[in-house]
Enzyme design. Structure first.
Site: not given
Ligand code: CMP
Length: 140
Positions: A11, A51, A59, A87, A93, A104, A114, A117
């Site tokens: 990212k 997404y 979010f 994973r 996450t 992470r 984070n 993905h």
């Molecule tokens: P990802 O695996 O890319 O898939 C969905 C993404 O949403 C996740 O990683 C996070 O980076 C993001 N995400 C999840 N929860 C939140 C949150 N509370 N605020 C902002 N981003 C979020």
């Protein structure tokens, strides 16, 4: 166990801090093979589509804005049990809950920024890979 392919994104918080190589080292040390990789700037439309399962989440707007805020590296990873394996390698996450040694835990700044993905199922891996790669660009 079967050889699988999964989809990965490094990212914008990773590319901003020049962490492509450091993250790739963790991926490769875990036994996953990077069989396709491209650095791109995700368009607003691409991020929204990618997404769209999160479209109703509070979010969503922030997530799309972040993913288009700088370059990302899209990848296809191959290996035994690659979906679950990646994973595990990424960690939770929320980096505050990520296990020691995971990407992470080492690098992520927050639940939004984070670092990586990874696909959550083999079915989604196939769908996500197709959004960014042609078969001919994946060299196993
Ligand atoms: P990802 O695996 O890319 O898939 C969905 C993404 O949403 C996740 O990683 C996070 O980076 C993001 N995400 C999840 N929860 C939140 C949150 N509370 N605020 C902002 N981003 C979020």
């Amino acid at each position: 166990m079967a050889t699988e392919r999964t989809f990965s994104i490094l990212k914008p918080d990773a590319t901003a801090r020049n962490l492509t190589g450091a993250v790739n080292a963790v991926i490769e040390e875990a036994g996953l093979r990077i069989v396709a990789q491209r650095r791109i700037r995700m368009s607003d439309a691409q991020a929204k589509k990618f997404y769209e399962v999160h479209a109703e989440r509070p979010f969503y707007g922030e997530l799309v804005e972040f993913m288009t805020s700088g370059p990302v590296v899209v990848q296809v990873l191959e290996g035994e049990n690659a979906v679950a394996k990646y994973r595990e390698v990424m960690g939770a996450t929320n980096p505050a809950q990520a296990a020691e040694g995971t990407i992470r835990q080492k690098f992520a700044k927050s639940v939004g920024e984070n670092t990586v993905h990874g696909s959550d199922s083999l079915e989604n891996a196939g769908i996500e890979i197709k959004q960014f790669f042609d078969d001919k660009d994946i060299v196993g």
